[in-house]
Design a protein around this motif. Structure first.
Motif, PDB file in Angstrom:
ATOM      1  N   LYS A  58     -12.172   7.793  -5.622  1.00  0.00           N
ATOM      2  CA  LYS A  58     -11.878   6.429  -6.045  1.00  0.00           C
ATOM      3  C   LYS A  58     -12.738   6.028  -7.238  1.00  0.00           C
ATOM      4  O   LYS A  58     -13.778   6.638  -7.510  1.00  0.00           O
ATOM      5  CB  LYS A  58     -12.109   5.437  -4.900  1.00  0.00           C
ATOM      6  N   THR A  85      -4.063   9.144   2.529  1.00  0.00           N
ATOM      7  CA  THR A  85      -3.633   8.254   1.444  1.00  0.00           C
ATOM      8  C   THR A  85      -2.238   7.705   1.718  1.00  0.00           C
ATOM      9  O   THR A  85      -1.970   6.522   1.502  1.00  0.00           O
ATOM     10  CB  THR A  85      -3.655   8.998   0.105  1.00  0.00           C
ATOM     11  N   VAL A  86      -1.341   8.561   2.218  1.00  0.00           N
ATOM     12  CA  VAL A  86       0.005   8.105   2.580  1.00  0.00           C
ATOM     13  C   VAL A  86      -0.077   7.073   3.704  1.00  0.00           C
ATOM     14  O   VAL A  86       0.625   6.058   3.679  1.00  0.00           O
ATOM     15  CB  VAL A  86       0.888   9.302   3.002  1.00  0.00           C
ATOM     16  N   THR A  88      -2.486   5.019   4.315  1.00  0.00           N
ATOM     17  CA  THR A  88      -2.964   3.755   3.739  1.00  0.00           C
ATOM     18  C   THR A  88      -1.798   2.973   3.140  1.00  0.00           C
ATOM     19  O   THR A  88      -1.676   1.762   3.347  1.00  0.00           O
ATOM     20  CB  THR A  88      -4.019   4.023   2.654  1.00  0.00           C
ATOM     21  N   GLY A  89      -0.927   3.663   2.413  1.00  0.00           N
ATOM     22  CA  GLY A  89       0.243   2.995   1.841  1.00  0.00           C
ATOM     23  C   GLY A  89       1.190   2.495   2.900  1.00  0.00           C
ATOM     24  O   GLY A  89       1.753   1.395   2.788  1.00  0.00           O
ATOM     25  N   LYS A  92      -0.174  -0.694   4.402  1.00  0.00           N
ATOM     26  CA  LYS A  92      -0.105  -1.837   3.490  1.00  0.00           C
ATOM     27  C   LYS A  92       1.268  -2.494   3.511  1.00  0.00           C
ATOM     28  O   LYS A  92       1.387  -3.721   3.384  1.00  0.00           O
ATOM     29  CB  LYS A  92      -0.442  -1.398   2.060  1.00  0.00           C
ATOM     30  N   GLU A 174      -3.488   8.692  -5.984  1.00  0.00           N
ATOM     31  CA  GLU A 174      -3.393   7.972  -4.718  1.00  0.00           C
ATOM     32  C   GLU A 174      -2.350   6.858  -4.778  1.00  0.00           C
ATOM     33  O   GLU A 174      -1.743   6.523  -3.763  1.00  0.00           O
ATOM     34  CB  GLU A 174      -4.753   7.411  -4.310  1.00  0.00           C
ATOM     35  N   GLN A 178       0.416   6.613  -1.953  1.00  0.00           N
ATOM     36  CA  GLN A 178       0.547   5.376  -1.186  1.00  0.00           C
ATOM     37  C   GLN A 178       1.965   4.833  -1.260  1.00  0.00           C
ATOM     38  O   GLN A 178       2.474   4.262  -0.291  1.00  0.00           O
ATOM     39  CB  GLN A 178      -0.446   4.333  -1.683  1.00  0.00           C
ATOM     40  N   GLN A 179       2.622   5.019  -2.394  1.00  0.00           N
ATOM     41  CA  GLN A 179       4.007   4.565  -2.513  1.00  0.00           C
ATOM     42  C   GLN A 179       4.925   5.334  -1.574  1.00  0.00           C
ATOM     43  O   GLN A 179       5.878   4.782  -1.029  1.00  0.00           O
ATOM     44  CB  GLN A 179       4.487   4.710  -3.963  1.00  0.00           C
ATOM     45  N   GLY A 181       3.981   6.368   1.325  1.00  0.00           N
ATOM     46  CA  GLY A 181       3.729   5.713   2.605  1.00  0.00           C
ATOM     47  C   GLY A 181       4.497   4.416   2.742  1.00  0.00           C
ATOM     48  O   GLY A 181       5.016   4.095   3.814  1.00  0.00           O
ATOM     49  N   LYS A 182       4.581   3.649   1.675  1.00  0.00           N
ATOM     50  CA  LYS A 182       5.321   2.387   1.712  1.00  0.00           C
ATOM     51  C   LYS A 182       6.802   2.628   1.976  1.00  0.00           C
ATOM     52  O   LYS A 182       7.452   1.870   2.716  1.00  0.00           O
ATOM     53  CB  LYS A 182       5.121   1.630   0.397  1.00  0.00           C
TER      54      LYS A 182
END
Length: 350
Positions: A58, A85-86, A88-89, A92, A174, A178-179, A181-182
């Motif tokens: 980070k 990381t996924v 975390t997305g 969110k 990341e 994360q996207q 994951g969203k």
């Protein structure tokens, strides 16, 4: 003297398979062999391995992806970096915490939930009654549902080569993970809301009301506070504490005159928290519209939906470690059950 056991930990590909066989994430597996209880650094076992190999993920000093592959040991960490990381997305963008009553982790690819029948008139208010001597006490029956829970794999396939990302900064990479994951969160929310509305195949679809009908009253297509109250009243003895609303219906609720009291307006303008009439948690959910409902879904959050999880976020670790990232699948496996049929109801605008 500081504990440095993490510096000598041998990392191998097989750790991922062993972790999965135990129903654990790679981080949880590392915790078993290098517990954070033995340290006072505020890091978990995975973060200590990042520290060990001087990998910064980070900020402006973030390393490039290639840093993970500097050694054979450090390369083992990259699949877990992707999974975390996924996740975390996913968290969110995930509305599931607002609508799921409980989550059950399973270790099989099939699952049968249970249902409860508390006798005739189960949709109506129950009153405690004296039971005469020798009389039968009213029974509550709990049985296994007839239909198993549908378990799905929610995921995305990475269409990228190692060469394309190896020199990219991890703080940029990341954002893309994360996207993913969203997107997984949106797919899961669609199925969860579909189960709330249509049921889980065990004849437990939500009751549907329409503006202008004899129960709700009013005029078709026009919501007033009176109709909102009438819908709320249909939940007794359940509680309508959560409302799922697409964009247009959300606007209709937010612009009700009764919503425009000073405190509600101040809270919304200050931190963006939605407060609906009668205190229900108002959740924007365009999936309701996508499922063909021109209206809203009310539910008793604590009694409506069970999430069933077979696996958390998983990646094809061997391929990633071998730098064969192209066509790698990132996924999460699970499904949803309806707990109590009367705990969710639909109000259609027309």
């Amino acid at each position: 003297m500081a504990n440095t056991a993490f510096d000598n930990l041998r990392l191998e590909k097989g750790m991922y398979k062993e972790a999965m066989s135990k129903g654990k994430t790679f981080t949880q597996y590392l915790e078993d062999v290098d517990s954070s209880k033995n340290y006072d650094d505020g890091l978990d076992a995975f973060e200590r391995q990042l520290k060990r190999f001087d990998i910064h993920i980070k900020g402006k000093n973030a390393n490039v992806v290639e840093k993970f592959f500097a050694t054979d040991d450090s390369a083992i960490l990259f699949p877990e970096y992707i999974s975390r990381t996924v996740l975390t997305g996913l968290e969110k963008a995930n509305i599931l915490p607002a609508i799921v009553a409980t989550t059950s982790k399973i270790d099989a690819d099939t699952y049968k939930s249970i249902y409860m029948d508390d006798g005739e008139g189960s949709k109506k208010r129950k009153q405690l009654r004296r039971v005469g001597e020798g009389a039968l006490i009213p029974a509550t029956t709990i049985r296994t549902k007839e239909k198993v829970t549908d378990i799905f794999k929610y995921g995305r396939t990475l269409d990228v080569t190692y060469e394309a990302i190896r020199r990219k900064k991890l703080n940029v990479i990341e954002i893309f993970f994360q996207q993913i994951g969203k997107q997984i969160a949106l797919d899961m929310a669609f199925d969860a809301i579909n189960v709330i509305i249509s049921g889980d195949g065990n004849k437990n679809a939500a009751d549907i009301f329409t503006l202008g009908d004899e129960t709700i009253g009013g005029a078709s297509g026009t919501l007033t506070y009176d109709e909102y109250i009438a819908f709320w009243a249909e939940f007794d003895p359940y509680e309508m504490n959560t409302v799922l609303a697409p964009k247009l219906q959300l606007k209709d609720i937010l612009t009700l005159p009764e919503f425009k009291d000073p405190q509600a307006g101040f809270t919304f303008q200050k931190d963006g928290k939605l407060i609906s009439p009668l205190g229900a948690n108002l959740v924007r959910s365009d999936q309701v519209k996508d499922l063909g409902i021109d209206g809203i879904v009310g539910l008793d959050k604590g009694l409506c939906l069970e999430e069933v999880v077979e696996q958390g976020i998983t990646t094809e670790s061997d391929k990633i470690i071998d730098r064969q990232i192209e066509k790698t699948v990132i996924s999460r496996t699970g499904g949803f059950n309806k707990l109590f049929q009367p705990s969710a109801k639909v109000l259609k605008w027309k």
